[in-house]
Design a protein around this motif. Sequence first.
Motif, PDB file in Angstrom:
ATOM      1  N   THR A  15       0.920  -1.212   0.069  1.00 28.43           N
ATOM      2  CA  THR A  15      -0.032   0.026   0.085  1.00 28.43           C
ATOM      3  C   THR A  15       0.878   1.467  -0.111  1.00 28.43           C
ATOM      4  O   THR A  15       1.469   1.256   0.875  1.00 28.43           O
ATOM      5  CB  THR A  15      -0.887  -0.174   1.164  1.00 28.43           C
ATOM      6  OG1 THR A  15      -1.798  -1.105   1.306  1.00 28.43           O
ATOM      7  CG2 THR A  15      -1.817   1.158   1.209  1.00 28.43           C
ATOM      8  N   LEU A  18      -0.613   7.217   1.679  1.00 32.34           N
ATOM      9  CA  LEU A  18      -1.553   7.953   1.071  1.00 32.34           C
ATOM     10  C   LEU A  18      -1.333   9.385   1.708  1.00 32.34           C
ATOM     11  O   LEU A  18      -0.933   9.778   2.648  1.00 32.34           O
ATOM     12  CB  LEU A  18      -2.857   7.405   1.693  1.00 32.34           C
ATOM     13  CG  LEU A  18      -3.213   5.964   1.190  1.00 32.34           C
ATOM     14  CD1 LEU A  18      -4.743   5.799   1.782  1.00 32.34           C
ATOM     15  CD2 LEU A  18      -3.218   5.905  -0.426  1.00 32.34           C
ATOM     16  N   ASP A 192      -7.540  -3.134 -12.790  1.00 33.96           N
ATOM     17  CA  ASP A 192      -6.326  -2.818 -11.679  1.00 33.96           C
ATOM     18  C   ASP A 192      -5.465  -1.745 -12.635  1.00 33.96           C
ATOM     19  O   ASP A 192      -4.513  -2.247 -13.113  1.00 33.96           O
ATOM     20  CB  ASP A 192      -5.565  -3.862 -10.997  1.00 33.96           C
ATOM     21  CG  ASP A 192      -4.407  -3.662 -10.252  1.00 33.96           C
ATOM     22  OD1 ASP A 192      -4.300  -2.284  -9.948  1.00 33.96           O
ATOM     23  OD2 ASP A 192      -3.661  -4.554  -9.820  1.00 33.96           O
ATOM     24  N   ASP A 194      -3.501   0.708 -11.614  1.00 35.62           N
ATOM     25  CA  ASP A 194      -2.273   1.104 -11.154  1.00 35.62           C
ATOM     26  C   ASP A 194      -1.199  -0.143 -11.627  1.00 35.62           C
ATOM     27  O   ASP A 194      -0.213   0.486 -12.305  1.00 35.62           O
ATOM     28  CB  ASP A 194      -2.261   0.907  -9.508  1.00 35.62           C
ATOM     29  CG  ASP A 194      -2.762   2.281  -8.807  1.00 35.62           C
ATOM     30  OD1 ASP A 194      -3.069   3.062  -9.666  1.00 35.62           O
ATOM     31  OD2 ASP A 194      -2.986   2.130  -7.774  1.00 35.62           O
ATOM     32  N   ASN A 227      -5.880   5.949 -16.199  1.00 38.06           N
ATOM     33  CA  ASN A 227      -6.462   6.595 -15.042  1.00 38.06           C
ATOM     34  C   ASN A 227      -5.990   5.780 -13.786  1.00 38.06           C
ATOM     35  O   ASN A 227      -6.595   4.983 -13.321  1.00 38.06           O
ATOM     36  CB  ASN A 227      -7.831   6.749 -14.998  1.00 38.06           C
ATOM     37  CG  ASN A 227      -8.458   7.693 -16.291  1.00 38.06           C
ATOM     38  OD1 ASN A 227      -7.682   8.630 -16.396  1.00 38.06           O
ATOM     39  ND2 ASN A 227      -9.324   7.275 -16.728  1.00 38.06           N
ATOM     40  N   ILE A 228      -4.631   6.256 -13.480  1.00 33.75           N
ATOM     41  CA  ILE A 228      -4.120   5.533 -12.221  1.00 33.75           C
ATOM     42  C   ILE A 228      -4.472   6.521 -10.934  1.00 33.75           C
ATOM     43  O   ILE A 228      -5.053   7.531 -10.890  1.00 33.75           O
ATOM     44  CB  ILE A 228      -2.658   5.583 -12.100  1.00 33.75           C
ATOM     45  CG1 ILE A 228      -2.039   6.763 -12.370  1.00 33.75           C
ATOM     46  CG2 ILE A 228      -2.096   4.574 -13.357  1.00 33.75           C
ATOM     47  CD1 ILE A 228      -0.407   7.115 -12.195  1.00 33.75           C
ATOM     48  N   SER A 229      -4.425   5.948  -9.594  1.00 30.57           N
ATOM     49  CA  SER A 229      -4.859   6.577  -8.449  1.00 30.57           C
ATOM     50  C   SER A 229      -4.288   7.852  -8.287  1.00 30.57           C
ATOM     51  O   SER A 229      -3.095   7.797  -8.640  1.00 30.57           O
ATOM     52  CB  SER A 229      -4.597   5.584  -7.316  1.00 30.57           C
ATOM     53  OG  SER A 229      -3.202   4.965  -7.264  1.00 30.57           O
ATOM     54  N   GLU A 230      -4.804   8.733  -7.709  1.00 27.80           N
ATOM     55  CA  GLU A 230      -4.377  10.096  -7.567  1.00 27.80           C
ATOM     56  C   GLU A 230      -3.066  10.230  -6.845  1.00 27.80           C
ATOM     57  O   GLU A 230      -2.157  11.150  -7.315  1.00 27.80           O
ATOM     58  CB  GLU A 230      -5.182  10.798  -6.860  1.00 27.80           C
ATOM     59  CG  GLU A 230      -4.910  12.385  -6.810  1.00 27.80           C
ATOM     60  CD  GLU A 230      -6.167  13.401  -6.191  1.00 27.80           C
ATOM     61  OE1 GLU A 230      -5.759  14.655  -6.062  1.00 27.80           O
ATOM     62  OE2 GLU A 230      -7.207  12.690  -5.985  1.00 27.80           O
ATOM     63  N   ASP A 231      -2.754   9.383  -5.771  1.00 24.94           N
ATOM     64  CA  ASP A 231      -1.434   9.352  -4.984  1.00 24.94           C
ATOM     65  C   ASP A 231      -0.369   9.061  -5.759  1.00 24.94           C
ATOM     66  O   ASP A 231       0.834   9.260  -5.659  1.00 24.94           O
ATOM     67  CB  ASP A 231      -1.579   8.573  -3.731  1.00 24.94           C
ATOM     68  CG  ASP A 231      -1.918   7.165  -4.105  1.00 24.94           C
ATOM     69  OD1 ASP A 231      -3.081   6.909  -4.642  1.00 24.94           O
ATOM     70  OD2 ASP A 231      -1.071   6.297  -3.786  1.00 24.94           O
ATOM     71  N   ARG A 232      -0.646   8.235  -6.832  1.00 25.79           N
ATOM     72  CA  ARG A 232       0.436   7.619  -7.721  1.00 25.79           C
ATOM     73  C   ARG A 232       0.500   8.382  -9.091  1.00 25.79           C
ATOM     74  O   ARG A 232       1.302   8.010 -10.041  1.00 25.79           O
ATOM     75  CB  ARG A 232       0.426   6.193  -8.107  1.00 25.79           C
ATOM     76  CG  ARG A 232       0.103   5.387  -6.871  1.00 25.79           C
ATOM     77  CD  ARG A 232       0.143   3.793  -7.266  1.00 25.79           C
ATOM     78  NE  ARG A 232       1.279   3.352  -7.576  1.00 25.79           N
ATOM     79  CZ  ARG A 232       1.440   2.737  -8.894  1.00 25.79           C
ATOM     80  NH1 ARG A 232       0.599   2.804  -9.599  1.00 25.79           N
ATOM     81  NH2 ARG A 232       2.676   2.285  -9.254  1.00 25.79           N
ATOM     82  N   ASN A 233      -0.278   9.359  -9.444  1.00 28.71           N
ATOM     83  CA  ASN A 233      -0.440  10.414 -10.614  1.00 28.71           C
ATOM     84  C   ASN A 233       1.027  10.958 -10.947  1.00 28.71           C
ATOM     85  O   ASN A 233       1.455  11.012 -12.287  1.00 28.71           O
ATOM     86  CB  ASN A 233      -1.415  11.304 -10.632  1.00 28.71           C
ATOM     87  CG  ASN A 233      -1.937  11.587 -11.946  1.00 28.71           C
ATOM     88  OD1 ASN A 233      -2.413  10.536 -12.616  1.00 28.71           O
ATOM     89  ND2 ASN A 233      -1.983  12.824 -12.406  1.00 28.71           N
TER      90      ASN A 233
END
Length: 673
Positions: A15, A18, A192, A194, A227-233
């Motif tokens: 994880t 975040l 998935d 990411d 479209n990956i998760s915002e924290d990994r953008n």
Amino acid sequence: MLLKKNVLVCALLVTQLLVGQETPVKNLKEKLATATDQEKISIYFDLYQSNIPLDEALEYIQKGIALAKRKKLDSLHSLYFFAAQGNYYKTEFKTGKKYATLSLNIAPHDEFKARCYNLLGAFCEALSQEDSAFYYYDEALEKIANDTSKKALAIKAIVKNNQANFYFKKGKFHLAIKDYLDSNKISSSLGDADNEFNALNNLGTCFKELEEYEEAKFYFEKALRVNISEDRNILKNVVEIGLGDTEVKMGNYDRGIKLLLNAEKKLEGSSYEIYLSVAYQALSEAYLIDNTEKALHYSKKTISKIKEINNPYVAAGIYTTNGLLHFKKKDYHNALASLMKAKEIARENEHNDLLYEIFLAEYEIYKIQKKATLALQHYEVAMAYKDTLFSIEKNKQITDANTRYKTKQKENQILQLKQKEAQQKLVLEKERTTKVVFAVATITALLLLAGIYYFNQQQKKQDARETALREKQMAQETQLQVTFAREKEKDKIALTLHGQHAKDLELIAAGLQNNNQPIWAEKISQIKDKIKDLAYKVQSVPFSESPFKDQVLNLAADDRLARTQVTFTGLKDIDWKQIAEPIKRNLLFAIKENISNIYNHSQATRVDFNFEKKDGVLFVSMKDNGKGFSTEDVKKGIGLRDIKLKMDEINGDVTIESQSEKGTKILFNIILT
């Protein structure tokens, strides 16, 4: 010279930290003061995934580990896993590997074991323990080989991605591409984003290393559209490094430089600064074309990040590039110093292609400096490495071709086996289906006949039981009606004797007493007592002919209480056969007397009875919502006084609670032993 660069996005099944808000973190810390042990563990997990610094987050995980070990909580395996993950981010690979091993040793199921094996593979990769890394990745896939759940498939996609990274670093690009494609296919089917992003980026990197730039560009651009998760953008800027480098190599110099500069700007100061060395190196090589000063500037910035680079090939290449740039500026002293560092790393890791470039560059420098002996020595060594490279390259091509052939052959064999198995399975399935249909038809017919026979027999038995039950019920109802009629008539006689004649005689006796005729008053009182005793005996004569609980229920059905709601609690829970007859007789008398008082005086619309037997004591309460009375007048009432006498006879006690307009509650406590 252009050097290989491993621009790989790590696809660990962990994880990411975040980005949260300050208020939730503050609230979580405040909750710790009053939390239970299990709640504290949950809060430690939440804090670890909040926006606090990594060192602080790991401190909370350590507290969780200490608590879980002390209290023997079942969350210890997850805490070890998070500790391993955090140490991976800190590049504390040996410590992280220790925690991953601890987590694996107590993992509760195969899915979690696969996560641990994957993480151990990543640690071994980082520690250059290549054989162990491959073993752990293989074990991770083995643990979930037959598991088709979404979680297992997600883990499989990530392990495939990391295993492909391993092949990439070994230079086995075709094997890496196969695993990346598998990973991308699984991730895409699961949604998935990411890991799909990771696989696409790494596919682009593979094709770039194979100098198939059109393919590389295709996968890099496809990764940017995910479209990956915002924290990994921010990782899209890492993709821009690969895409920018590819554009430069395709001749699109301006666009490539623009992408690389944008990636540098966004990555500086972010939590992904580890990739800055790759951006600096790409910019250094890009500027080699027309701007030596900028190329040298970025080469120096790359060297400043050299400690963060775990790949010795890349590190040696960075020093080599820096040496060539100094050589281009005729700064031979610094050029030789950089080349010497590159040579040390390349020799230690047997990177012969780099050693050829290094010795050739040193030959050029010594030739310019007119150091003929050194120049000749370095030229001969360079040529020796060139010959070695030719042999290695040929062997590699042969090995790769052989690997591809064996892989294709194995795939064909597997396909043939699957087809053969499918045909055999189809034949067996048809035979099994025929047998099953025949068996089902036979069994169904037998069951139908047996069912019809059984139904007829059961119907006859049911009819007989119902007839016997109706006859029994009719007999019971008849007996009960006779009993209730007898009880009602008896109560009517007793009520007339006790409630009317006895009271009239008591009034006469009181009048005689007031007229100074005590002798006659006494005689009248004696007659009154005999009448009351007679009434009591009349009530008691047929007592045992019907169960106590039925007699109590019969009282509640009194016509005088027709407009009063009566409820019973606990009456049927007591085994009245175990209660002595005198107790039941006196208790029934008290209940009757109280019902009479309710009817005559209370104007109640509801009466609640409660029966309870506990620790050798029988508790009976009667509560109504009538108009109540003053407890000071209790002693004056004849009926309540008689109730008290009956309770005294059976070692019982009566408590009366009443207030005007607030109803009345009478409680009987009778000691049974």
